[in-house]
Enzyme design. Sequence first.
Site, mmCIF file in Angstrom:
data_model
loop_
_atom_site.group_PDB
_atom_site.id
_atom_site.type_symbol
_atom_site.label_atom_id
_atom_site.label_comp_id
_atom_site.label_asym_id
_atom_site.label_seq_id
_atom_site.Cartn_x
_atom_site.Cartn_y
_atom_site.Cartn_z
ATOM 1 C CB THR A 1 13.623 -9.442 -10.224
ATOM 2 O OG1 THR A 1 14.759 -9.073 -11.007
ATOM 3 C CG2 THR A 1 13.223 -10.875 -10.535
ATOM 4 C CB CYS B 1 1.346 4.239 11.276
ATOM 5 S SG CYS B 1 1.007 3.255 9.854
ATOM 6 C CB SER C 1 -1.876 -3.269 0.957
ATOM 7 O OG SER C 1 -0.920 -3.903 1.769
ATOM 8 C CG HIS D 1 0.203 -6.490 4.927
ATOM 9 N ND1 HIS D 1 -0.008 -6.138 6.233
ATOM 10 C CD2 HIS D 1 0.484 -5.340 4.272
ATOM 11 C CE1 HIS D 1 0.158 -4.821 6.365
ATOM 12 N NE2 HIS D 1 0.456 -4.315 5.190
ATOM 13 C CD GLN E 1 -7.293 -0.843 6.760
ATOM 14 O OE1 GLN E 1 -8.041 -1.783 7.048
ATOM 15 N NE2 GLN E 1 -6.040 -0.784 7.191
ATOM 16 C CG ASN F 1 -5.858 4.087 8.491
ATOM 17 O OD1 ASN F 1 -6.260 5.104 7.898
ATOM 18 N ND2 ASN F 1 -4.802 4.108 9.270
ATOM 19 N N GLY G 1 0.795 -1.219 0.000
ATOM 20 C CA GLY G 1 0.000 0.000 0.000
ATOM 21 C C GLY G 1 0.830 1.273 0.000
ATOM 22 C CB THR G 2 3.810 2.286 1.926
ATOM 23 O OG1 THR G 2 3.167 2.056 3.181
ATOM 24 C CG2 THR G 2 4.713 3.500 2.045
HETATM 25 C C1 LIG Z 1 -5.542 3.132 4.315
HETATM 26 C C2 LIG Z 1 -4.152 2.596 4.222
HETATM 27 N N1 LIG Z 1 -3.353 2.984 3.208
HETATM 28 C C3 LIG Z 1 -2.099 2.521 3.076
HETATM 29 C C4 LIG Z 1 -1.564 1.639 3.980
HETATM 30 C C5 LIG Z 1 -0.160 1.141 3.814
HETATM 31 O O1 LIG Z 1 -0.143 -0.181 3.358
HETATM 32 P P1 LIG Z 1 1.145 -1.132 3.528
HETATM 33 O O2 LIG Z 1 1.190 -1.534 4.955
HETATM 34 O O3 LIG Z 1 0.875 -2.269 2.600
HETATM 35 O O4 LIG Z 1 2.322 -0.337 3.093
HETATM 36 C C6 LIG Z 1 -2.338 1.214 5.067
HETATM 37 C C7 LIG Z 1 -1.796 0.306 6.097
HETATM 38 O O5 LIG Z 1 -2.274 0.225 7.197
HETATM 39 C C8 LIG Z 1 -3.670 1.703 5.190
HETATM 40 O O6 LIG Z 1 -4.457 1.339 6.209
#
Ligand SMILES: Cc1ncc(COP(=O)(O)O)c(C=O)c1O
Length: 382
Positions: free
Chosen positions: A237, A325, A199, A201, A178, A149, A69-70
């Site tokens: 890769t 976070c 994302s 995970h 989310q 989130n 996600g990031t």
């Molecule tokens: C709304 C939202 N965006 C982005 C992310 C980031 O995702 P990742 O942990 O896969 O980098 C999160 C992770 O909690 C999230 O809740």
Amino acid sequence: MIYFDNSATTKADPEVVSTYDKVSEKIWGNPSSLHQFGEEAFNLLEQSRKQIADLLGASQSEILFTSGGTEGDNWVLKGTAIEKRQFGNHLITTAVEHPAIHNSMEQLKQLGFEVTYLPVDEHGRISIDDLKAAIRPTTILVSIMAVNNEIGTIQPLKEAAEVLKDYPKIHFHIDAVQGIGKGIQDLIMNDRVDFVTFSGHKFHAPRGIGFIYARRGRKIAPLLTGGGQERNLRSGTENLPAIAAMAKALRLLLTDEKQKVTKEAEIKQRIFDHVKQFPLVTTFSEDNDGFAPHILCFAIQGVRGETIVHAFEEQGIYISTTSACSSKKHLASSTLTAMHIPESLSTSAIRISLDDHNTLAEADEFNQVFDKLYDKFKLLSA
Ligand SMILES: Cc1ncc(COP(=O)(O)O)c(C=O)c1O
């Protein structure tokens, strides 16, 4: 053990782990290699891409793999800024985004871009009038999360899509990290959205894998340049075992989605109805369809979030302060701050986040433990 912290991460599904292991062991070639091991890997890569595209009603070429996600959020924002900088320097987002969006926007500000953060109401929701008013001739991107989130608010994505139909050149991005598998795919994969972040995970795939949906014809600059993988847009890769595992996880997630969402909503309702009877409790999430079925955020006045989390942990129940976070940084929740909740209350907030592996029996056990701990919380609060 009761795991109620699924918005932080989910446990990888055994079937998904088995796919990961099998691919690591048997299809270990590099998809870019010309020989048969490469071809085998390439075929599986494209098969996984097609499977994901089909599940989302997209085309195969519209799915691009990332590390999560990031990266997806960073890529869409910065990739748009680089790609469209000759057309404008203004971006719009909300005051309640994940740091992957917020901090990317702050970095773009340092580079001379202008950012509007749309305010939110007492439910953490933006107003469409504010969105309309924020759009300028120089706006190049609007980025809105699907589901918050920290408290689970669903943003008015369809209405935003309608507004943006009058501005076809603006990139419309949705952070759906989310939101996937929560019964709102029609809101996310709407007919106006250009980019969506996902994302793995968060839906029982391994860490470090994700993807973006990028509408055909919409361009973003690559951030990772190198060997030209992902149609020259994201070099590196490919993490094939994780990609194949994620495709499997997405299929599992979206199988019987409706029943799973109903179950999560029932579990949330059971806890919500119980805790809100207690005078020290303030709920921030609501039990209506403006909120996701899996997130419940509330505060116990006068008791710090960390204290509540550890008290439950001692009883074998795993919850979190508002987000993974912010929790170790002991920061007040950015969403609650944007909702003008005073710090004295927002630092007392906790988040329960469910998934379809949770049960009503776990909700009952949580409620019993809550009753037991409440006396202790009352003393602390006093
Ligand atoms: C709304 C939202 N965006 C982005 C992310 C980031 O995702 P990742 O942990 O896969 O980098 C999160 C992770 O909690 C999230 O809740």
